[in-house]
Design a protein around this motif. Sequence first.
Motif, mmCIF file in Angstrom:
data_model
loop_
_atom_site.group_PDB
_atom_site.id
_atom_site.type_symbol
_atom_site.label_atom_id
_atom_site.label_comp_id
_atom_site.label_asym_id
_atom_site.label_seq_id
_atom_site.Cartn_x
_atom_site.Cartn_y
_atom_site.Cartn_z
ATOM 1 N N THR A 95 -43.376 -35.089 51.972
ATOM 2 C CA THR A 95 -44.546 -35.944 51.859
ATOM 3 C C THR A 95 -44.214 -37.398 52.160
ATOM 4 N N LEU A 96 -43.063 -37.876 51.715
ATOM 5 C CA LEU A 96 -42.696 -39.271 51.943
ATOM 6 C C LEU A 96 -42.532 -39.562 53.433
ATOM 7 N N GLU A 97 -41.858 -38.677 54.150
ATOM 8 C CA GLU A 97 -41.671 -38.881 55.579
ATOM 9 C C GLU A 97 -42.992 -38.824 56.328
ATOM 10 N N THR A 98 -43.855 -37.893 55.932
ATOM 11 C CA THR A 98 -45.149 -37.761 56.598
ATOM 12 C C THR A 98 -46.029 -38.973 56.307
ATOM 13 N N ALA A 99 -46.039 -39.430 55.074
ATOM 14 C CA ALA A 99 -46.846 -40.599 54.725
ATOM 15 C C ALA A 99 -46.349 -41.847 55.446
ATOM 16 N N THR A 100 -45.047 -42.015 55.531
ATOM 17 C CA THR A 100 -44.500 -43.164 56.246
ATOM 18 C C THR A 100 -44.781 -43.051 57.741
ATOM 19 N N GLY A 101 -44.724 -41.836 58.273
ATOM 20 C CA GLY A 101 -45.096 -41.623 59.671
ATOM 21 C C GLY A 101 -46.562 -41.941 59.906
ATOM 22 N N GLY A 102 -47.423 -41.630 58.940
ATOM 23 C CA GLY A 102 -48.839 -41.986 59.030
ATOM 24 C C GLY A 102 -49.053 -43.486 59.018
ATOM 25 N N LEU A 103 -48.244 -44.193 58.235
ATOM 26 C CA LEU A 103 -48.319 -45.651 58.215
ATOM 27 C C LEU A 103 -47.959 -46.226 59.582
ATOM 28 N N VAL A 104 -46.900 -45.705 60.185
ATOM 29 C CA VAL A 104 -46.485 -46.186 61.508
ATOM 30 C C VAL A 104 -47.527 -45.814 62.555
ATOM 31 N N ALA A 105 -48.071 -44.602 62.478
ATOM 32 C CA ALA A 105 -49.096 -44.174 63.437
ATOM 33 C C ALA A 105 -50.346 -45.045 63.331
ATOM 34 N N ALA A 106 -50.760 -45.344 62.108
ATOM 35 C CA ALA A 106 -51.926 -46.217 61.927
ATOM 36 C C ALA A 106 -51.630 -47.617 62.442
ATOM 37 N N GLY A 107 -50.417 -48.090 62.229
ATOM 38 C CA GLY A 107 -50.035 -49.402 62.726
ATOM 39 C C GLY A 107 -50.037 -49.468 64.246
ATOM 40 N N LEU A 108 -49.500 -48.434 64.895
ATOM 41 C CA LEU A 108 -49.498 -48.407 66.362
ATOM 42 C C LEU A 108 -50.911 -48.325 66.920
ATOM 43 N N THR A 109 -51.728 -47.482 66.320
ATOM 44 C CA THR A 109 -53.105 -47.350 66.783
ATOM 45 C C THR A 109 -53.870 -48.649 66.573
ATOM 46 N N LEU A 110 -53.677 -49.260 65.441
ATOM 47 C CA LEU A 110 -54.347 -50.530 65.151
ATOM 48 C C LEU A 110 -53.867 -51.634 66.087
ATOM 49 N N LEU A 111 -52.576 -51.653 66.336
ATOM 50 C CA LEU A 111 -52.015 -52.677 67.210
ATOM 51 C C LEU A 111 -52.512 -52.516 68.644
ATOM 52 N N LEU A 112 -52.515 -51.303 69.148
ATOM 53 C CA LEU A 112 -52.925 -51.086 70.531
ATOM 54 C C LEU A 112 -54.437 -51.117 70.710
ATOM 55 N N GLY A 113 -55.173 -50.751 69.695
ATOM 56 C CA GLY A 113 -56.628 -50.702 69.814
ATOM 57 C C GLY A 113 -57.328 -52.009 69.504
ATOM 58 N N ASN A 114 -56.767 -52.808 68.635
ATOM 59 C CA ASN A 114 -57.436 -54.030 68.183
ATOM 60 C C ASN A 114 -56.524 -55.235 68.300
ATOM 61 N N LEU A 115 -55.897 -55.396 69.433
ATOM 62 C CA LEU A 115 -54.950 -56.487 69.612
ATOM 63 C C LEU A 115 -55.625 -57.852 69.475
ATOM 64 N N THR A 116 -56.849 -57.975 69.971
ATOM 65 C CA THR A 116 -57.546 -59.270 69.862
ATOM 66 C C THR A 116 -57.916 -59.571 68.423
ATOM 67 N N LEU A 117 -58.265 -58.538 67.645
ATOM 68 C CA LEU A 117 -58.592 -58.737 66.236
ATOM 69 C C LEU A 117 -57.365 -59.219 65.463
ATOM 70 N N LEU A 118 -56.232 -58.616 65.753
ATOM 71 C CA LEU A 118 -55.011 -59.016 65.061
ATOM 72 C C LEU A 118 -54.573 -60.416 65.474
#
Length: 155
Positions: A95-118
Amino acid sequence: MTQRTRTRETEDDLSDILGDSESGEQAGQGESFRSRTKRKAVNFFSPRYFLLATVALTISMFVGGFIPFVETIGGLVGLFAAAFVLGGLTSESRTLETATGGLVAAGLTLLLGNLTLLAAGGTTVAAVGLGAGFLIAGLGAHFGNDLRDGLTRDL
């Protein structure tokens, strides 16, 4: 006399933590302290599984983001579904590895999808997105692991 007993109890506690059954005697015969520590660290957090989970969850979040009308929610649903499948397929609880992987996946998606917002100072949005990715992936892995455990347990 009590000081000597306390020292022996402390040594026994330390040997239990380190995994030595005969405190100093086993260290020369078996594996070294470094290899035991490395094995225990990998059992606690597996870098290979983390990398696999990160790739799978990132792909699922991107694919879920292409669902029309519900792009953001679709990405989170894809993230939960992939974490659920990963939790159901693995024999150990990761669970810890999967949750941390989800954090990284959300970060990558957020970074690539909303670069102007960030770039405009959307750190609160980024923090909420990262937290949601961690929480949703962790819950998905937990529920998948729980389902697998319930299906494979003898009655």
